[in-house]
Design a protein around this motif. Structure first.
Motif, PDB file in Angstrom:
ATOM      1  N   PRO A  44       0.839  -1.199   0.000  1.00 27.79           N
ATOM      2  CA  PRO A  44       0.000   0.000   0.000  1.00 27.79           C
ATOM      3  C   PRO A  44       0.874   1.249   0.000  1.00 27.79           C
ATOM      4  O   PRO A  44       2.090   1.184   0.205  1.00 27.79           O
ATOM      5  N   PHE A  45       0.266   2.399  -0.198  1.00 26.71           N
ATOM      6  CA  PHE A  45       1.004   3.655  -0.130  1.00 26.71           C
ATOM      7  C   PHE A  45       1.639   3.832   1.247  1.00 26.71           C
ATOM      8  O   PHE A  45       1.008   3.536   2.281  1.00 26.71           O
ATOM      9  N   ASN A  46       2.859   4.334   1.268  1.00 26.78           N
ATOM     10  CA  ASN A  46       3.481   4.676   2.545  1.00 26.78           C
ATOM     11  C   ASN A  46       2.982   6.053   2.987  1.00 26.78           C
ATOM     12  O   ASN A  46       2.269   6.738   2.239  1.00 26.78           O
ATOM     13  N   PRO A  47       3.300   6.503   4.210  1.00 30.37           N
ATOM     14  CA  PRO A  47       2.734   7.761   4.710  1.00 30.37           C
ATOM     15  C   PRO A  47       3.015   8.967   3.810  1.00 30.37           C
ATOM     16  O   PRO A  47       2.137   9.824   3.628  1.00 30.37           O
ATOM     17  N   MET A  48       4.233   9.069   3.240  1.00 30.32           N
ATOM     18  CA  MET A  48       4.538  10.215   2.386  1.00 30.32           C
ATOM     19  C   MET A  48       3.710  10.165   1.105  1.00 30.32           C
ATOM     20  O   MET A  48       3.207  11.193   0.635  1.00 30.32           O
ATOM     21  N   GLU A  49       3.566   8.975   0.538  1.00 27.84           N
ATOM     22  CA  GLU A  49       2.737   8.825  -0.665  1.00 27.84           C
ATOM     23  C   GLU A  49       1.280   9.150  -0.358  1.00 27.84           C
ATOM     24  O   GLU A  49       0.593   9.796  -1.169  1.00 27.84           O
TER      25      GLU A  49
END
Length: 427
Positions: free
Chosen positions: A361-366
């Motif tokens: 899944p997307f990481n926090p920055m993404e």
């Protein structure tokens, strides 16, 4: 046939592979006074790559313009590759600023159209000899450096000597293997299948990409009314796909948000794909050797960067080595300049792509940036410039961009919170 000078070389440069990277490099080198042998293992000039995203990102437009191909590509029916991207926060729909310039664009164009076009442009360029049916079988080496190639031809083996050997022969580059260039491999934990459809309408007539976390899909509108539809699921779904490829493919597409009406469209090709497509990185040079396109860097197909990078690396190589390849400079120094530019421009993109290829899944920055891009026109344009490879990761994730993304998301949640607290009127 180009007449060689009395230099001990048959040509200044010999290029293995007459697809996008090789044909572009041959054209651009020859225009700078370099004598080029362009080798293609296939014998048919209309040969083209089948498994491809068929997309040229905006970063490739300047190269197409320099090659003089823009008018021909437009005439062929290529589609400007504007796009909208689905995320869990909604659709990201990049648009030009009301008072600003139009967004840069590239083209969606099938390789069956593009490859013969760019190859014929190389063949008609003075200084280029297109040698069909020539497959490189080894390197000629002297003093620890390549000084040419051996090639299998319809008339038997042929030796072609040149100051520089260029590998434009794809991710499984024979030139790279013969030159013993190490390869770094990053696992891609998604697989990919695609097919071409006719009469498949998409909103706004523009291409679509779905970020489903971790699965992916896209539908790229191409020339001649054909749309390329691709699915890129997590490999954990591979056993089910293998049991019923067609049924699984169609079911996947039908389940997409705002799914394209695939059942009413005409499928014009088989469903083809790959279940193992790692990201490969090689040093772009070795003594007497340069690698361009997928031979140097094979990206993740979900980003559709391969065609654009093939053309860009061809241009960078021609700009760096042309005088030295023609015998008017230090070739090793020129190759180092090319390698430094290649690493500076593409390494960061590849590192991010390799991390995302883990089907996570997307990481926090993404999450921060994608959410903001779905909510803010300026952030959507910023993401478009990065997705088009017009800016690199540092500019994409610079402090000012991250601060704007944070402000956009905070403002959105404040508005949503106030809206939720408002009393509802009773009818």
């Amino acid at each position: 046939m180009t007449k060689p000078e009395n230099t001990g070389y048959d040509y200044d440069v010999v290029i293995s592979g007459a697809s996008l990277a090789g044909s572009a490099a041959a054209t651009l080198l020859a225009r700078r006074g370099v004598r080029v042998a362009l080798l293609e293992r296939h014998s048919a000039p209309e040969t083209y790559k089948v498994l491809c995203t068929h997309s040229l990102q905006a970063c490739a437009y300047p190269v197409l313009d320099e090659l003089g191909l823009v008018a021909d590509i437009e005439k062929s029916g290529a589609v400007h590759n504007q796009a909208r991207w689905y995320t869990r926060w909604g659709w990201i729909e990049p648009r030009a600023a009301p008072t600003g310039p139009a967004l840069p664009f590239g083209y969606n164009i099938r390789r069956s159209t593009l490859d013969p076009l760019i190859r014929s442009r190389a063949a008609e360029t003075p200084g280029v000899d297109l040698l069909l049916g020539h497959q490189v079988t080894g390197l000629i080496e002297e003093g620890g450096r390549a000084v040419g190639v051996t090639a299998s031809t319809p008339r038997g083996e042929r030796r072609i000597r040149a100051r520089l050997v260029v590998g434009a022969d794809g991710k499984d580059s024979a030139v790279a293997k013969f030159a013993k260039v190490p390869v770094r491999e990053s696992e891609n934990t998604r697989f990919a299948y695609l097919a071409h459809f006719r009469n498949l309408p998409l909103p706004g007539g523009m291409s679509h990409t779905w970020f489903l976390e971790p699965d992916m899909a896209y539908a790229f509108v191409n020339d001649d009314g054909v749309t390329v539809v691709a699915v890129l699921p997590d490999k954990r779904r591979l056993p089910a796909f293998r049991e019923d490829l067609e049924g699984s493919f169609l079911e996947f597409v039908r389940a997409l948000p705002e799914a394209p009406p695939i059942d009413s469209a005409e499928r014009t090709t088989k469903i083809i794909g790959t279940v193992n497509y790692p990201l490969l990185s090689r040093e772009p040079t070795a003594p007497g050797v340069a690698l361009i396109g997928d031979a140097a860097l094979t990206g993740d197909p979900l980003w559709g960067v391969g065609c654009g990078w093939a053309l860009e690396t061809a241009k960078w190589l021609a700009e760096a080595v042309a005088p030295a390849a023609a015998g008017r400079g230090d070739l090793d120094r020129a190759l180092e300049l090319y390698a430094r530019r290649h690493r500076r421009r593409l390494r960061g993109h590849q590192l991010l792509a390799a991390d995302f290829a883990k089907a996570r899944p997307f990481n926090p920055m993404e999450q921060l940036v994608f959410a903001a891009a779905a909510r803010d026109a300026a952030m959507a344009r910023h993401m478009y410039r990065f997705a088009s490879r017009l800016i690199g990761p540092r500019r994409f994730l610079n402090p000012a961009a991250l601060a704007r993304a944070a402000a956009v998301n905070i403002r959105y949640h404040r508005i949503a919170s106030r809206t939720a607290r408002r009393p509802h009127k009773v009818a």
